[in-house]
Each structure stands twice: as C-alpha cells, then as structure tokens.
Design a protein around this motif. Structure first.
Motif, PDB file in Angstrom:
ATOM      1  N   PHE A 214       0.836  -1.194   0.000  1.00 22.67           N
ATOM      2  CA  PHE A 214       0.000   0.000   0.000  1.00 22.67           C
ATOM      3  C   PHE A 214       0.871   1.244   0.000  1.00 22.67           C
ATOM      4  O   PHE A 214       2.042   1.208   0.400  1.00 22.67           O
ATOM      5  N   THR A 215       0.284   2.323  -0.485  1.00 24.01           N
ATOM      6  CA  THR A 215       0.991   3.607  -0.531  1.00 24.01           C
ATOM      7  C   THR A 215       0.123   4.695   0.071  1.00 24.01           C
ATOM      8  O   THR A 215      -1.095   4.548   0.214  1.00 24.01           O
ATOM      9  N   VAL A 216       0.781   5.804   0.431  1.00 24.73           N
ATOM     10  CA  VAL A 216       0.091   6.987   0.940  1.00 24.73           C
ATOM     11  C   VAL A 216       0.479   8.158   0.051  1.00 24.73           C
ATOM     12  O   VAL A 216       1.666   8.390  -0.213  1.00 24.73           O
ATOM     13  N   VAL A 217      -0.537   8.864  -0.434  1.00 22.65           N
ATOM     14  CA  VAL A 217      -0.312  10.010  -1.312  1.00 22.65           C
ATOM     15  C   VAL A 217      -0.343  11.292  -0.482  1.00 22.65           C
ATOM     16  O   VAL A 217      -1.214  11.462   0.381  1.00 22.65           O
ATOM     17  N   ASP A 218       0.600  12.177  -0.737  1.00 18.09           N
ATOM     18  CA  ASP A 218       0.655  13.480  -0.064  1.00 18.09           C
ATOM     19  C   ASP A 218      -0.340  14.414  -0.745  1.00 18.09           C
ATOM     20  O   ASP A 218      -0.205  14.739  -1.920  1.00 18.09           O
ATOM     21  N   ASP A 219      -1.372  14.827  -0.015  1.00 17.64           N
ATOM     22  CA  ASP A 219      -2.418  15.675  -0.602  1.00 17.64           C
ATOM     23  C   ASP A 219      -1.893  17.031  -1.059  1.00 17.64           C
ATOM     24  O   ASP A 219      -2.529  17.706  -1.878  1.00 17.64           O
ATOM     25  N   ALA A 228       4.752   8.191  -4.261  1.00 15.68           N
ATOM     26  CA  ALA A 228       4.066   8.078  -2.969  1.00 15.68           C
ATOM     27  C   ALA A 228       4.877   8.752  -1.867  1.00 15.68           C
ATOM     28  O   ALA A 228       6.104   8.781  -1.893  1.00 15.68           O
ATOM     29  N   HIS A 230       4.609   7.632   1.149  1.00 12.86           N
ATOM     30  CA  HIS A 230       4.949   6.509   2.032  1.00 12.86           C
ATOM     31  C   HIS A 230       4.508   5.226   1.342  1.00 12.86           C
ATOM     32  O   HIS A 230       3.460   5.181   0.694  1.00 12.86           O
ATOM     33  N   SER A 294      -8.598  -0.745   8.434  1.00 11.51           N
ATOM     34  CA  SER A 294      -8.294  -1.060   7.029  1.00 11.51           C
ATOM     35  C   SER A 294      -8.802  -2.415   6.574  1.00 11.51           C
ATOM     36  O   SER A 294      -8.734  -2.734   5.385  1.00 11.51           O
TER      37      SER A 294
END
Length: 394
Positions: A214-219, A228, A230, A294
């Motif tokens: 999984f990844t986290v996008v910086d808004d 990403a 993270h 999640s």
C-alpha cells in the motif's frame, strides 16, 4: 461439571493476530501450517467486552502501578493526609514484595528497579477493585495509630491478617480473575485458578496469505512532485477458524462467590449464569481483529456447538488434522461442520456415546449435519445448556 464451547468462524482478508515481526501468527498442525489466533489475544478482547456487558460486577486492573495509581489517590480521598498516605503506600509495596517467594535481597533489587521505571512492582499483577477498597481501609486505620507505618507493617505480617486477605481476595480479585485466573508469587494475595480454559483458534485449512502493498499520497504534492509519500506492506490472510473453550463450572462459581468448589450447587447460580451467557455471546460475536480501520474484521460465528457434562472435556481439533481443501463450489463452512459431526460420531462409537446427564446443543447458519443435535437459535441453545447446569429459570 463442564461447559464446552465449540465454534466455527470465517474471516475475510484480515490480520487477526500478529507476531513480533508483524506477520500473521501460525501453527503447524496435522499436514499443514495453519493461521492462528492466540488464546491471550482472544481473552483480552473478551475481557474488554465483558466489562461493558456486565458493568455491575467488580473487575480488576492488570498493572505494575496498582498501589500508587489506584490505592494512593483513593486513600487521600478517604481523608489520610497526602504525605502520610504516600509513606503508608510505600510501606505497603515493600510488604507486598517482601512477602513474595523471592529472596530478601532479590526482592529489594526488584523494588529498586521498579522505582527507577516509575512503577510499583516489576511484573504486572491482576488486582481486584474490592482489594483496593480493602487496602484503603487498612491504610486509613493504620494512619490513626501513633506510629502508622509500624502499625501497618505489623498488621500485614500477622498470620491472622494474611488469612483474612487470602480468604476475601479470591472472590474479590474481580471478574477477569474469576474467569481467567490470577497467578501471584506474593503471600499477600490469593492465587486464583482459571475456570475458563481457552484454546488457540486455528484455521481448519492450510494457511494462505499474501502481502498487501500500500501507498500513501501526499495531498499537498505539487504537479512536479510524483510518487508516494509513504509505501509499505502488511500480511493479510483469510480463514475459517475452529475455536474451543472449556469452562469448569464449579470453579467458576467458587471464584465468583468465595465458596469451596465442591459446594457450588448450594450457591445462588444466577450470577454465574449471567456471566456464562455474556461469555458465550462474546465468544460468538467479539472480533479479535487488529487493523480494524483497514480490514473491518468483524464476523459472527456460523456454528456454535455446546456440550454439558461431568466427563473430562475434549477438544474436537483432531477433526481437522487433515486440513480441509476447497472443492469446486462447495462451502468450506459446511464441509467443516460435517467433518466436526463425523468426528463426534467416531468418538461416541469409541467411548460409548454421551453419559447420563450430558446434553448437547447446536446453533448454526449451515446445513444440518448428521449426528449433531437439531439446530436452534443461539438464545434457546444457550438457555438449554445452562438449564442443564443450573436448572431451569422457569
């Protein structure tokens, strides 16, 4: 008298219980490695749920700081000056540690180590809130003596006081201890044996997991900032779990009332019955899941099989020594329940079937298997099982 609780519960993609590396817990069993949920994990979630279901029953605190964070503020509230209360609590801790089975020097060392960590004792102990009441009373009475600390130490070291505390603390250690026991090394408290014996739940089929990337996008990324913020991965698994719990009913009544286990039938069984009703419901519907945000790992059991009798309990785990394998369009849950019923039939043929006074109840959403009792709704099945133990409420 024993109450045995067998369940089958299916969970989709989830991470119900993880090891120190963050991976799903596993256990080899029979011809396959299985997914596993530890008994410690299960009991922790049931304990929290039962505290909400049965708020009228005193519970306990598993902690290293019971004396300074629970007993001390309550002693001050009872009217003992703060400075004197602190000295008395410190003396109480010293007596508690000195009464353990450690050597004197070892006890002193542990006390110093605990102080450096800002706690009372080095290991967490389950204390009951009624025991807190008792200690507050002791400290308040000692504070009225000419030498409060000496008066407290002499009273706690007396054989009479130790016997009094042990006699009351078995039933005063709280709901959690009454169900799951309390292990202590101190002579100041009573050891409480666990009447609820919990097996590690395991999948009836081979473990099957995958790593979820999984990844986290910086808004607040600009157009030229790609990629990403993270990235990580976690292991997820899905499974159908067999769960097993055995309850020593006389010991449970003894823990709740303070009577001898042999005298359990002469006690009012209403509290024990309410506790068992709540425990069964918690076993059926309380999720042990981690990563709730999640994976939403919420599931209710699809099968509940209850047994009541005086014979030594036996788990039905061996029904799944040969791991189940999905076959075509068949429902693995039905296959598991049929396998369970077939194993019960084999045991009955080997040992001669249920003895006199033994009862069995079944609640399930699945197809009715041969050799198990007719299925019925959970409330009726539970009521019938508990009626066999305590007698009908009607």
């Amino acid at each position: 008298m024993f109450l045995q609780i067998h369940t089958l519960t299916a969970y989709p993609a989830s991470l119900l219980n993880r090891d120190d590396a963050g991976l799903a817990k596993r256990i080899p069993f029979g011809n396959a490695v299985r997914l596993r949920v530890s008994s410690q994990c299960l009991k922790r979630h049931w304990r929290e749920d039962l505290a909400l279901r049965l708020p009228e029953l005193p519970d306990g605190q598993r902690t290293r700081s019971f004396f300074t964070r629970t007993v001390l503020p309550r002693t001050i509230e009872a009217g003992v000056p703060e400075e004197q209360a602190e000295k008395l609590v410190d003396a109480l801790i010293d007596v508690f540690i000195a009464s353990s089975k450690d050597e004197k020097e070892d006890a002193k060392r542990k006390r110093e180590e605990a102080k450096k960590k800002g706690v009372d004792i080095s290991q967490p102990v389950l204390f009951g809130m009624r025991e807190a009441d008792y200690f507050v009373q002791l400290l308040r009475e000692a504070s009225q003596a000419d030498d409060p600390k000496k008066a407290l130490e002499e009273r706690l070291k007396s054989r009479e006081e130790k016997d009094n505390l042990k006699a009351m603390s078995k039933s005063a250690a709280g709901l959690t201890a009454a169900l799951f026991g309390r292990m202590v090394t101190s002579d100041l408290l009573a050891r409480v044996d666990a009447p609820v014996h919990v097996a590690h739940a395991f999948s009836v089929h081979a473990a099957s997991t995958e790593m979820d990337y999984f990844t986290v996008v910086d808004d607040l990324n600009r157009e030229d900032e790609t990629g990403a913020a993270h990235a990580n991965q976690t292991e997820l698994g899905a499974g159908l779990y067999y769960g097993y719990v055995a309850v020593d009913v006389p010991l449970l009544v003894s823990n709740l009332t303070g009577c001898e286990a042999k005298d359990w039938q002469g006690q009012d069984g209403s509290t024990a019955r309410r506790v068992l009703e709540a425990l069964i419901d918690s076993i059926l519907r309380q999720s042990p899941g981690a990563k709730k945000g999640s994976t939403a790992p919420y599931a209710w059991a699809d099968a509940l099989y209850l047994e009541v009798g005086r014979s030594q309990p036996r788990a039905l785990s061996n029904a799944f020594l040969d791991a189940l394998r999905p076959e075509g369009k068949s429902d693995l849950r039905n296959a598991a329940l049929s396998r369970l019923a077939a194993y019960v039939k084999q045991l009955d043929e080997m040992y001669g079937g249920p003895n006199d006074g033994e009862t069995r109840q079944l609640s399930t959403t699945l197809e009715q298997p041969a050799h198990l009792p007719p299925r019925q709704p959970v409330p009726q099945a539970v009521a019938a099982a508990l009626d066999a133990i305590f007698g009908s409420k009607a």
